[in-house]
Design a protein around this motif. Structure first.
Motif, PDB file in Angstrom:
ATOM      1  N   ALA A  21       0.830  -1.206   0.000  1.00  0.00           N
ATOM      2  CA  ALA A  21       0.000   0.000   0.000  1.00  0.00           C
ATOM      3  C   ALA A  21       0.866   1.258   0.000  1.00  0.00           C
ATOM      4  CB  ALA A  21      -0.930  -0.006   1.216  1.00  0.00           C
ATOM      5  N   LEU A  22       1.956   1.238   0.780  1.00  0.00           N
ATOM      6  CA  LEU A  22       2.887   2.367   0.764  1.00  0.00           C
ATOM      7  C   LEU A  22       3.504   2.536  -0.621  1.00  0.00           C
ATOM      8  CD1 LEU A  22       4.774   1.941   4.173  1.00  0.00           C
ATOM      9  CD2 LEU A  22       2.983   3.603   3.619  1.00  0.00           C
ATOM     10  N   GLN A  23       3.891   1.420  -1.241  1.00  0.00           N
ATOM     11  CA  GLN A  23       4.445   1.477  -2.598  1.00  0.00           C
ATOM     12  C   GLN A  23       3.468   2.144  -3.552  1.00  0.00           C
ATOM     13  OE1 GLN A  23       6.263  -2.953  -2.337  1.00  0.00           O
ATOM     14  NE2 GLN A  23       6.206  -2.101  -4.373  1.00  0.00           N
ATOM     15  N   ASP A  24       2.203   1.789  -3.428  1.00  0.00           N
ATOM     16  CA  ASP A  24       1.195   2.359  -4.325  1.00  0.00           C
ATOM     17  C   ASP A  24       1.083   3.872  -4.123  1.00  0.00           C
ATOM     18  OD1 ASP A  24       0.754  -0.176  -5.241  1.00  0.00           O
ATOM     19  OD2 ASP A  24      -1.050  -0.511  -4.035  1.00  0.00           O
ATOM     20  N   GLY A  25       1.212   4.308  -2.861  1.00  0.00           N
ATOM     21  CA  GLY A  25       1.180   5.745  -2.600  1.00  0.00           C
ATOM     22  C   GLY A  25       2.350   6.463  -3.248  1.00  0.00           C
ATOM     23  N   LEU A  30       4.799   9.735  -7.866  1.00  0.00           N
ATOM     24  CA  LEU A  30       5.763   9.811  -8.962  1.00  0.00           C
ATOM     25  C   LEU A  30       5.083   9.704 -10.323  1.00  0.00           C
ATOM     26  CD1 LEU A  30       8.560   7.598  -7.376  1.00  0.00           C
ATOM     27  CD2 LEU A  30       8.701  10.050  -7.845  1.00  0.00           C
ATOM     28  N   GLY A  31       4.036   8.861 -10.405  1.00  0.00           N
ATOM     29  CA  GLY A  31       3.342   8.693 -11.675  1.00  0.00           C
ATOM     30  C   GLY A  31       2.603   9.930 -12.126  1.00  0.00           C
ATOM     31  N   ALA A  32       2.267  10.811 -11.176  1.00  0.00           N
ATOM     32  CA  ALA A  32       1.606  12.060 -11.534  1.00  0.00           C
ATOM     33  C   ALA A  32       2.591  13.089 -12.072  1.00  0.00           C
ATOM     34  CB  ALA A  32       0.877  12.626 -10.310  1.00  0.00           C
ATOM     35  N   ILE A  87       0.142  -0.247 -16.084  1.00  0.00           N
ATOM     36  CA  ILE A  87      -1.280   0.091 -16.137  1.00  0.00           C
ATOM     37  C   ILE A  87      -1.792   0.458 -14.751  1.00  0.00           C
ATOM     38  CG2 ILE A  87      -3.580  -0.845 -16.604  1.00  0.00           C
ATOM     39  CD1 ILE A  87      -2.298  -2.532 -18.817  1.00  0.00           C
ATOM     40  N   MET A  88      -1.315  -0.232 -13.712  1.00  0.00           N
ATOM     41  CA  MET A  88      -1.745   0.087 -12.350  1.00  0.00           C
ATOM     42  C   MET A  88      -1.307   1.496 -11.953  1.00  0.00           C
ATOM     43  SD  MET A  88      -3.612  -1.947 -10.471  1.00  0.00           S
ATOM     44  CE  MET A  88      -3.164  -1.970  -8.736  1.00  0.00           C
ATOM     45  N   VAL A  89      -0.062   1.872 -12.272  1.00  0.00           N
ATOM     46  CA  VAL A  89       0.406   3.222 -11.939  1.00  0.00           C
ATOM     47  C   VAL A  89      -0.444   4.270 -12.657  1.00  0.00           C
ATOM     48  CG1 VAL A  89       2.352   4.823 -12.081  1.00  0.00           C
ATOM     49  CG2 VAL A  89       2.748   2.439 -11.453  1.00  0.00           C
ATOM     50  N   GLU A  90      -0.760   4.001 -13.924  1.00  0.00           N
ATOM     51  CA  GLU A  90      -1.622   4.911 -14.675  1.00  0.00           C
ATOM     52  C   GLU A  90      -2.999   5.014 -14.024  1.00  0.00           C
ATOM     53  OE1 GLU A  90      -2.196   7.711 -17.460  1.00  0.00           O
ATOM     54  OE2 GLU A  90      -0.388   6.477 -17.527  1.00  0.00           O
ATOM     55  N   ALA A  91      -3.523   3.895 -13.547  1.00  0.00           N
ATOM     56  CA  ALA A  91      -4.825   3.904 -12.877  1.00  0.00           C
ATOM     57  C   ALA A  91      -4.772   4.678 -11.567  1.00  0.00           C
ATOM     58  CB  ALA A  91      -5.285   2.466 -12.624  1.00  0.00           C
ATOM     59  N   PHE A  92      -3.668   4.535 -10.815  1.00  0.00           N
ATOM     60  CA  PHE A  92      -3.531   5.302  -9.570  1.00  0.00           C
ATOM     61  C   PHE A  92      -3.658   6.795  -9.836  1.00  0.00           C
ATOM     62  CE2 PHE A  92      -0.590   1.769  -7.804  1.00  0.00           C
ATOM     63  CZ  PHE A  92      -1.693   1.051  -7.393  1.00  0.00           C
ATOM     64  N   VAL A  93      -3.027   7.258 -10.913  1.00  0.00           N
ATOM     65  CA  VAL A  93      -3.034   8.679 -11.231  1.00  0.00           C
ATOM     66  C   VAL A  93      -4.414   9.136 -11.687  1.00  0.00           C
ATOM     67  CG1 VAL A  93      -2.047  10.461 -12.730  1.00  0.00           C
ATOM     68  CG2 VAL A  93      -0.584   8.650 -11.801  1.00  0.00           C
ATOM     69  N   ARG A  94      -5.080   8.329 -12.495  1.00  0.00           N
ATOM     70  CA  ARG A  94      -6.346   8.743 -13.097  1.00  0.00           C
ATOM     71  C   ARG A  94      -7.547   8.498 -12.186  1.00  0.00           C
ATOM     72  NH1 ARG A  94      -6.196   9.604 -18.681  1.00  0.00           N
ATOM     73  NH2 ARG A  94      -4.154   9.212 -19.642  1.00  0.00           N
ATOM     74  N   VAL A  98      -8.015   4.162  -4.014  1.00  0.00           N
ATOM     75  CA  VAL A  98      -9.160   3.419  -3.492  1.00  0.00           C
ATOM     76  C   VAL A  98      -9.933   2.749  -4.612  1.00  0.00           C
ATOM     77  CG1 VAL A  98     -11.325   3.581  -2.213  1.00  0.00           C
ATOM     78  CG2 VAL A  98      -9.337   4.901  -1.466  1.00  0.00           C
ATOM     79  N   GLU A  99     -10.341   3.516  -5.615  1.00  0.00           N
ATOM     80  CA  GLU A  99     -11.162   2.946  -6.679  1.00  0.00           C
ATOM     81  C   GLU A  99     -10.371   1.960  -7.532  1.00  0.00           C
ATOM     82  OE1 GLU A  99     -13.774   5.387  -8.872  1.00  0.00           O
ATOM     83  OE2 GLU A  99     -14.148   6.779  -7.227  1.00  0.00           O
ATOM     84  N   THR A 100      -9.093   2.213  -7.704  1.00  0.00           N
ATOM     85  CA  THR A 100      -8.272   1.274  -8.465  1.00  0.00           C
ATOM     86  C   THR A 100      -8.248  -0.091  -7.780  1.00  0.00           C
ATOM     87  OG1 THR A 100      -6.859   3.008  -9.384  1.00  0.00           O
ATOM     88  CG2 THR A 100      -5.957   0.787  -9.318  1.00  0.00           C
ATOM     89  N   HIS A 101      -7.971  -0.110  -6.480  1.00  0.00           N
ATOM     90  CA  HIS A 101      -7.891  -1.385  -5.771  1.00  0.00           C
ATOM     91  C   HIS A 101      -9.255  -2.028  -5.589  1.00  0.00           C
ATOM     92  CE1 HIS A 101      -3.738  -2.235  -4.649  1.00  0.00           C
ATOM     93  NE2 HIS A 101      -3.552  -0.931  -4.670  1.00  0.00           N
ATOM     94  N   ALA A 102     -10.308  -1.240  -5.511  1.00  0.00           N
ATOM     95  CA  ALA A 102     -11.641  -1.804  -5.366  1.00  0.00           C
ATOM     96  C   ALA A 102     -12.019  -2.665  -6.562  1.00  0.00           C
ATOM     97  CB  ALA A 102     -12.671  -0.688  -5.177  1.00  0.00           C
ATOM     98  N   VAL A 103     -11.470  -2.338  -7.735  1.00  0.00           N
ATOM     99  CA  VAL A 103     -11.694  -3.152  -8.933  1.00  0.00           C
ATOM    100  C   VAL A 103     -10.617  -4.225  -9.063  1.00  0.00           C
ATOM    101  CG1 VAL A 103     -11.852  -3.135 -11.451  1.00  0.00           C
ATOM    102  CG2 VAL A 103     -12.867  -1.276 -10.125  1.00  0.00           C
ATOM    103  N   PHE A 104      -9.374  -3.867  -8.750  1.00  0.00           N
ATOM    104  CA  PHE A 104      -8.262  -4.801  -8.939  1.00  0.00           C
ATOM    105  C   PHE A 104      -8.419  -6.060  -8.096  1.00  0.00           C
ATOM    106  CE2 PHE A 104      -4.002  -6.374  -7.808  1.00  0.00           C
ATOM    107  CZ  PHE A 104      -3.500  -6.625  -9.074  1.00  0.00           C
TER     108      PHE A 104
END
Length: 289
Positions: A21-25, A30-32, A87-94, A98-104
């Motif tokens: 979860a920290l990595q995703d943050g 960075l992805g933004a 694709i996950m990093v792109e989803a985090f930015v867009r 929360v919503e990314t992981h709710a689908v993933f």
């Protein structure tokens, strides 16, 4: 298996989920600011160096790690996983964390659904029912009737599909190759693929952002090492339910640090998907027993 070893493995899996979860943050930050390809490429360079160093310390070292009975499948695994990460990093930015992981989190259901055509495993009507219910949960999260459905909402689903394929191919190659071989090929094939794809987008990071990137890479190496240790202590079927704790940590980070909103449909949909996934895992354990 002794209970204390299983308890330690569960604790490690919960810790790994927190680190993920920290990595995703960090990835979202960075992805933004930089192309996701560049962020993932640097991560994979460090990951590959870490994997080579770790494998080199084992008996027979790199000579054994290079020898695989399924080279094309191993390469495919590495490429699929690196594409999933981008694709996950792109989803985090867009979409946000929360919503990314709710689908993933639908990926265990996709593993169950695809295990038949890919691995030849039989999926009974109970698990198919759970898979169907899980997809209802995904529809709740996406909320197509709410007037806010965007194509970006499909990014985490595509990522989940790729991750499911990666998991199934990993099970496939495990019949012939040990874990160290798969680990080595995942890192090296992924690093090679992302370098070919992403080097044209290279931009230098700002000095402060190199610190963020360094922390992200350290977290990545730590999480992979702890995950390997957890799977050495307990079976994957025992540990998988505790991987869902990542959704809890991601929700805290998304709400507290990125001002994301926990919409009711996202919470309801995520609960449905998690419950369906847990039932699918339970049925798989019953069938195996």
């Amino acid at each position: 298996m002794p209970r204390d070893r299983t308890g330690l493995a569960i604790a490690l899996m919960c810790l790994v989920s927190f680190i993920f979860a920290l990595q995703d943050g960090f990835s979202r930050v960075l992805g933004a600011a930089y192309p996701p390809m560049v962020v993932v490429m640097i991560r994979y360079w460090v990951f590959a160096a870490f994997a080579i160093a770790l494998v080199a310390r084992q008996p027979s070292g790199l000579k054994r790690a290079v020898r695989t009975k399924r080279p094309l499948t191993q390469i495919a695994r590495g490429v699929i996983l690196v594409l999933e990460t981008v694709i996950m990093v792109e989803a985090f930015v867009r979409l946000g964390l929360v919503e990314t992981h709710a689908v993933f989190i639908v990926y265990p259901l996709l593993v169950a659904a695809l295990s038949g055509p890919i691995l030849g495993e039989r999926v009974g009507w109970r698990r198919w029912t759970a898979i169907g219910i899980g997809f209802v949960g995904v529809i709740f999260v996406l909320n197509p009737g709410g007037g806010v459905m965007r194509w970006e909402a499909l990014l985490p689903f595509v990522s989940a599909l790729l991750f499911a394929l990666y998991g199934l191919l990993t099970r496939h190659v495990s019949r012939d190759d040990p874990t160290s071989v798969s680990f080595f090929w995942t890192a090296v094939a992924g690093a090679t693929a992302i370098t070919i794809l992403g080097i044209r987008e290279w931009v230098w990071l700002a000095p402060m952002d190199w610190i963020w990137m360094g922390m992200l890479c350290v977290l990545g190496m730590t999480s992979h090492y702890l995950l390997i240790r957890a799977y050495e202590l307990a079976e994957a079927s025992i540990l998988q339910p505790f991987a869902y704790t990542q959704l809890v940590w991601v929700s805290f980070i998304g709400v507290l640090l990125f001002d994301e909103v926990l919409r009711p449909n996202v919470v309801i949909g995520a609960v449905i998907v998690v419950m369906a996934g847990l039932f699918t895992l339970w049925r798989a354990r019953v069938k195996a027993a």
